[in-house]
Design a protein around this motif. Sequence first.
Motif, PDB file in Angstrom:
ATOM      1  N   THR A 135       5.817 -54.496 -19.410  1.00 31.31           N
ATOM      2  CA  THR A 135       5.432 -55.099 -18.135  1.00 31.31           C
ATOM      3  C   THR A 135       5.800 -56.578 -18.108  1.00 31.31           C
ATOM      4  OG1 THR A 135       3.183 -55.525 -18.981  1.00 31.31           O
ATOM      5  CG2 THR A 135       3.531 -53.499 -17.725  1.00 31.31           C
ATOM      6  N   GLY A 136       6.060 -57.063 -16.892  1.00 31.25           N
ATOM      7  CA  GLY A 136       6.416 -58.462 -16.727  1.00 31.25           C
ATOM      8  C   GLY A 136       6.149 -58.914 -15.303  1.00 31.25           C
ATOM      9  N   THR A 137       6.386 -60.182 -15.068  1.00 29.98           N
ATOM     10  CA  THR A 137       6.181 -60.774 -13.752  1.00 29.98           C
ATOM     11  C   THR A 137       7.345 -61.714 -13.458  1.00 29.98           C
ATOM     12  OG1 THR A 137       4.503 -61.879 -12.377  1.00 29.98           O
ATOM     13  CG2 THR A 137       4.881 -62.799 -14.567  1.00 29.98           C
ATOM     14  N   PRO A 138       7.688 -61.925 -12.180  1.00 31.08           N
ATOM     15  CA  PRO A 138       8.802 -62.831 -11.873  1.00 31.08           C
ATOM     16  C   PRO A 138       8.619 -64.186 -12.546  1.00 31.08           C
ATOM     17  CG  PRO A 138       8.183 -61.623  -9.906  1.00 31.08           C
ATOM     18  CD  PRO A 138       7.163 -61.270 -10.957  1.00 31.08           C
ATOM     19  N   ALA A 139       9.671 -64.655 -13.213  1.00 30.89           N
ATOM     20  CA  ALA A 139       9.591 -65.890 -14.004  1.00 30.89           C
ATOM     21  C   ALA A 139       9.452 -67.111 -13.102  1.00 30.89           C
ATOM     22  CB  ALA A 139      10.833 -66.029 -14.879  1.00 30.89           C
ATOM     23  N   ARG A 140       8.633 -68.057 -13.537  1.00 31.57           N
ATOM     24  CA  ARG A 140       8.468 -69.307 -12.790  1.00 31.57           C
ATOM     25  C   ARG A 140       9.645 -70.253 -13.037  1.00 31.57           C
ATOM     26  NH1 ARG A 140       2.719 -71.854 -13.776  1.00 31.57           N
ATOM     27  NH2 ARG A 140       3.487 -73.165 -12.058  1.00 31.57           N
ATOM     28  N   TYR A 176      12.415 -62.439 -15.537  1.00 29.38           N
ATOM     29  CA  TYR A 176      11.014 -62.043 -15.604  1.00 29.38           C
ATOM     30  C   TYR A 176      10.381 -62.539 -16.898  1.00 29.38           C
ATOM     31  CZ  TYR A 176      12.580 -59.018 -11.875  1.00 29.38           C
ATOM     32  OH  TYR A 176      13.135 -58.555 -10.698  1.00 29.38           O
ATOM     33  N   ASP A 177       9.107 -62.907 -16.805  1.00 31.67           N
ATOM     34  CA  ASP A 177       8.311 -63.230 -17.985  1.00 31.67           C
ATOM     35  C   ASP A 177       7.603 -61.968 -18.439  1.00 31.67           C
ATOM     36  OD1 ASP A 177       8.854 -65.994 -17.933  1.00 31.67           O
ATOM     37  OD2 ASP A 177       7.231 -66.347 -16.489  1.00 31.67           O
ATOM     38  N   MET A 178       7.709 -61.635 -19.716  1.00 33.44           N
ATOM     39  CA  MET A 178       6.860 -60.573 -20.252  1.00 33.44           C
ATOM     40  C   MET A 178       5.414 -61.060 -20.169  1.00 33.44           C
ATOM     41  SD  MET A 178       9.127 -59.379 -23.543  1.00 33.44           S
ATOM     42  CE  MET A 178       7.936 -58.128 -24.059  1.00 33.44           C
ATOM     43  N   ASN A 179       4.538 -60.225 -19.632  1.00 36.43           N
ATOM     44  CA  ASN A 179       3.165 -60.681 -19.424  1.00 36.43           C
ATOM     45  C   ASN A 179       2.159 -60.122 -20.420  1.00 36.43           C
ATOM     46  OD1 ASN A 179       2.903 -58.048 -18.578  1.00 36.43           O
ATOM     47  ND2 ASN A 179       2.230 -58.533 -16.492  1.00 36.43           N
ATOM     48  N   ARG A 210      -1.984 -60.879 -11.544  1.00 33.47           N
ATOM     49  CA  ARG A 210      -2.461 -59.875 -12.498  1.00 33.47           C
ATOM     50  C   ARG A 210      -1.753 -60.017 -13.843  1.00 33.47           C
ATOM     51  NH1 ARG A 210      -1.682 -56.163  -8.166  1.00 33.47           N
ATOM     52  NH2 ARG A 210      -0.414 -54.703  -9.377  1.00 33.47           N
ATOM     53  N   SER A 211      -1.127 -61.169 -14.069  1.00 31.92           N
ATOM     54  CA  SER A 211      -0.279 -61.326 -15.247  1.00 31.92           C
ATOM     55  C   SER A 211      -0.664 -62.499 -16.144  1.00 31.92           C
ATOM     56  CB  SER A 211       1.189 -61.487 -14.817  1.00 31.92           C
ATOM     57  OG  SER A 211       1.649 -60.330 -14.150  1.00 31.92           O
ATOM     58  N   VAL A 212      -1.870 -63.021 -15.995  1.00 33.11           N
ATOM     59  CA  VAL A 212      -2.286 -64.156 -16.823  1.00 33.11           C
ATOM     60  C   VAL A 212      -2.668 -63.662 -18.215  1.00 33.11           C
ATOM     61  CG1 VAL A 212      -3.840 -66.120 -17.045  1.00 33.11           C
ATOM     62  CG2 VAL A 212      -3.142 -65.341 -14.774  1.00 33.11           C
TER      63      VAL A 212
END
Length: 239
Positions: A135-140, A176-179, A210-212
């Motif tokens: 799982t991951g989230t769009p990278a900042r 993407y950042d792996m979360n 949901r990725s902190v």
Amino acid sequence: MKRLCTICARSGSKGVINKNIRELAGKPLLAYSILQARASQLFDAIAVSSDCDKFLRLANHWGAEYLIKRPDFLATDEAPKIPVIQHCLKSVEEVSKMNFDVIVDLDVTSPLRYISDIKEVIDLLETKQVSNVITGTPARRSPYFNLVEINGQGGVQLSKPLSKPIFRRQDAPKSYDMNASIYAWKKEVLIQSQTVFHEDTLLYIMPAERSVDIDSELDFQFVELLMKKRGDYDGSNIL
């Protein structure tokens, strides 16, 4: 098809002491992943791996079915996570006499996931017939645009420059950042793995809220604030 949920909770956190059992919004952090796994009704067994008896007693109190004492060599700061999950799987299979097909690891420090996230990850794994899903989230920050490195001469350069420069972040390839929230494997892949990356590894994308991944005092405060805002402290009512 039998599924095992593993939850790994080492006691030796350096950044935040005992963060895995620290109270967050009225419950120890460890409890959230256990409650999510139970509420999902997706698993044939839920196991917590820890080097600490206190952590394991707490896991039992919140509903973990299998308590796996982790050997010391898998509880160091340098120990990678995959061997810990492999040890947990082997131990549960020996004790339960069950053979699992799918293993899903829920990271203790990422409690903001929803039940629907767990379900979607498992659906991806099982319907696409792939080795694993992360799982991951769009990278900042983008390695193509505003993520930089210091080179051997002491200068600054983009981490991943393109042959044709871009001038807007929106034009960069998606990153993407792996979360560190959910990892799912087919068993035959996990037992031979030393990495989460395989040729057919899939990414399940989760939103930033949901990725902190809790790694500091500030993270604790931020996660608690988000939990209170959404009104569902463990995600178990959001299917």
